[in-house]
Design a protein around this motif. Structure first.
Motif, PDB file in Angstrom:
ATOM      1  N   LEU A   1       0.834  -1.212   0.000  1.00  0.00           N
ATOM      2  CA  LEU A   1       0.000   0.000   0.000  1.00  0.00           C
ATOM      3  C   LEU A   1       0.865   1.257   0.000  1.00  0.00           C
ATOM      4  CD1 LEU A   1      -2.629  -0.919   2.759  1.00  0.00           C
ATOM      5  CD2 LEU A   1      -3.032  -0.795   0.303  1.00  0.00           C
ATOM      6  N   PHE A   2       1.907   1.257   0.822  1.00  0.00           N
ATOM      7  CA  PHE A   2       2.814   2.402   0.906  1.00  0.00           C
ATOM      8  C   PHE A   2       3.407   2.724  -0.459  1.00  0.00           C
ATOM      9  CE2 PHE A   2       7.405   3.434   1.361  1.00  0.00           C
ATOM     10  CZ  PHE A   2       7.280   4.739   1.805  1.00  0.00           C
ATOM     11  N   ALA A   3       3.905   1.708  -1.153  1.00  0.00           N
ATOM     12  CA  ALA A   3       4.494   1.923  -2.478  1.00  0.00           C
ATOM     13  C   ALA A   3       3.457   2.460  -3.461  1.00  0.00           C
ATOM     14  CB  ALA A   3       5.102   0.616  -3.000  1.00  0.00           C
ATOM     15  N   LYS A   4       2.297   1.836  -3.495  1.00  0.00           N
ATOM     16  CA  LYS A   4       1.253   2.209  -4.450  1.00  0.00           C
ATOM     17  C   LYS A   4       0.777   3.646  -4.247  1.00  0.00           C
ATOM     18  CE  LYS A   4      -1.644   1.148  -7.749  1.00  0.00           C
ATOM     19  NZ  LYS A   4      -1.136   0.860  -9.092  1.00  0.00           N
ATOM     20  N   HIS A   5       0.475   4.012  -3.007  1.00  0.00           N
ATOM     21  CA  HIS A   5      -0.124   5.316  -2.741  1.00  0.00           C
ATOM     22  C   HIS A   5       0.907   6.444  -2.681  1.00  0.00           C
ATOM     23  CE1 HIS A   5      -4.255   3.945  -2.311  1.00  0.00           C
ATOM     24  NE2 HIS A   5      -3.708   2.827  -1.851  1.00  0.00           N
ATOM     25  N   GLY A   6       2.203   6.092  -2.589  1.00  0.00           N
ATOM     26  CA  GLY A   6       3.249   7.105  -2.657  1.00  0.00           C
ATOM     27  C   GLY A   6       3.868   7.221  -4.040  1.00  0.00           C
ATOM     28  N   ASN A   7       3.472   6.318  -4.947  1.00  0.00           N
ATOM     29  CA  ASN A   7       4.086   6.214  -6.270  1.00  0.00           C
ATOM     30  C   ASN A   7       5.598   5.973  -6.160  1.00  0.00           C
ATOM     31  OD1 ASN A   7       1.864   6.423  -8.078  1.00  0.00           O
ATOM     32  ND2 ASN A   7       1.705   8.578  -7.507  1.00  0.00           N
ATOM     33  N   PHE A   8       5.966   5.147  -5.191  1.00  0.00           N
ATOM     34  CA  PHE A   8       7.354   4.731  -5.041  1.00  0.00           C
ATOM     35  C   PHE A   8       7.494   3.321  -5.620  1.00  0.00           C
ATOM     36  CE2 PHE A   8       6.440   7.034  -0.913  1.00  0.00           C
ATOM     37  CZ  PHE A   8       6.959   8.249  -1.326  1.00  0.00           C
ATOM     38  N   ASP A   9       8.598   3.054  -6.287  1.00  0.00           N
ATOM     39  CA  ASP A   9       8.926   1.671  -6.630  1.00  0.00           C
ATOM     40  C   ASP A   9       9.726   1.127  -5.447  1.00  0.00           C
ATOM     41  OD1 ASP A   9       7.630   1.923  -9.028  1.00  0.00           O
ATOM     42  OD2 ASP A   9       9.447   2.142 -10.226  1.00  0.00           O
ATOM     43  N   LEU A  10       9.265   0.010  -4.901  1.00  0.00           N
ATOM     44  CA  LEU A  10       9.827  -0.489  -3.642  1.00  0.00           C
ATOM     45  C   LEU A  10      10.047  -1.991  -3.703  1.00  0.00           C
ATOM     46  CD1 LEU A  10      10.467   0.184  -0.600  1.00  0.00           C
ATOM     47  CD2 LEU A  10       8.073  -0.418  -0.131  1.00  0.00           C
ATOM     48  N   THR A  11      11.227  -2.397  -3.275  1.00  0.00           N
ATOM     49  CA  THR A  11      11.530  -3.810  -3.074  1.00  0.00           C
ATOM     50  C   THR A  11      11.948  -3.992  -1.622  1.00  0.00           C
ATOM     51  OG1 THR A  11      12.271  -4.106  -5.355  1.00  0.00           O
ATOM     52  CG2 THR A  11      13.005  -5.744  -3.750  1.00  0.00           C
ATOM     53  N   VAL A  12      11.332  -4.947  -0.958  1.00  0.00           N
ATOM     54  CA  VAL A  12      11.725  -5.301   0.405  1.00  0.00           C
ATOM     55  C   VAL A  12      11.814  -6.815   0.476  1.00  0.00           C
ATOM     56  CG1 VAL A  12      11.184  -5.215   2.864  1.00  0.00           C
ATOM     57  CG2 VAL A  12      10.576  -3.269   1.398  1.00  0.00           C
ATOM     58  N   GLU A  13      13.005  -7.313   0.784  1.00  0.00           N
ATOM     59  CA  GLU A  13      13.222  -8.742   1.018  1.00  0.00           C
ATOM     60  C   GLU A  13      13.760  -8.867   2.439  1.00  0.00           C
ATOM     61  OE1 GLU A  13      15.931 -10.075  -1.961  1.00  0.00           O
ATOM     62  OE2 GLU A  13      14.650  -9.411  -3.616  1.00  0.00           O
ATOM     63  N   ALA A  14      12.968  -9.457   3.302  1.00  0.00           N
ATOM     64  CA  ALA A  14      13.364  -9.552   4.713  1.00  0.00           C
ATOM     65  C   ALA A  14      13.245 -10.979   5.213  1.00  0.00           C
ATOM     66  CB  ALA A  14      12.493  -8.620   5.559  1.00  0.00           C
ATOM     67  N   LYS A  15      14.300 -11.413   5.872  1.00  0.00           N
ATOM     68  CA  LYS A  15      14.290 -12.696   6.582  1.00  0.00           C
ATOM     69  C   LYS A  15      14.724 -12.389   8.001  1.00  0.00           C
ATOM     70  CE  LYS A  15      15.292 -15.392   2.506  1.00  0.00           C
ATOM     71  NZ  LYS A  15      16.341 -15.928   1.654  1.00  0.00           N
TER      72      LYS A  15
END
Length: 194
Positions: free
Chosen positions: A42-56
């Motif tokens: 949602l954060f990426a979509k509504h901010g028009n940011f391209d975002l990648t998060v890979e978390a382990k």
């Protein structure tokens, strides 16, 4: 291009965050925490940011280390993407209604981290995630992102709606603050530095 990429590896977590502040709202999110995947999408979509998060992370312990370290990495990636901050609007705010809930998010990319978090939450958990960890996430993000961040719930309701309202509002406020104002020469500060 205003992009930032941060790899954070500890004995508790292994996290990669990449953000493009001038993106189109595309995201690839994998945190091991289903609800957080939803919030970051949602954060990426509504901010028009391209975002990648890979978390382990050590989710067998709990979500705390993963949530906090994601906040640290995202804040650092935002700072990286902003560069010298020349030409940005600096301030952003948004009132976001989500059905019965209403949140206010206001921020200043001043370089002076401070979080004011006024979010009464009716349920201590969403699925198996402690809702108190959202404060830890935003604290870490504001510190590494060098931002003064205020999050206030003006009308509370269902727990899912509360956090959806906050993340969408944060996205819109940050999008405003990082946007370029052609009238701004240098950095928007009488000090000459942010």
């Amino acid at each position: 291009m205003r992009t930032g990429s941060v790899k954070r590896t500890t004995k508790e977590t292994d996290i990669l965050v990449t953000i493009d502040l001038d993106g189109e709202g595309n995201s690839t999110i994998s945190t091991g925490i289903g609800f957080m995947d939803h919030m970051l999408t949602l954060f990426a979509k509504h901010g028009n940011f391209d975002l990648t998060v890979e978390a382990k992370g050590d989710l067998d312990v709990d979500c705390h280390h993963t949530m906090e370290d994601m906040g640290l990495a995202l804040g650092e990636a935002i700072i990286q993407a902003l560069g010298d901050k020349c030409g940005i609007r600096r301030y952003g705010n948004f009132l976001l209604p989500m059905d019965e809930t209403l949140s206010l998010v206001a921020l200043d990319l001043s370089g002076r981290p401070y979080l004011v978090y006024d979010v009464p939450v009716p349920a201590p958990f969403i699925k198996d995630m402690d809702t108190a960890l959202f404060k830890e996430f935003f604290t870490a993000l504001s510190v590494k992102g060098g931002m003064n961040l205020h999050i206030k719930m003006l009308a509370a309701g269902e727990t899912h709606h509360i956090f959806e309202s906050i993340f969408k509002g944060f996205a819109r406020a940050l999008s405003e603050a990082v946007s370029i104002d052609p009238r701004v020469k240098g950095v928007p500060s009488t000090k000459g530095v942010l």
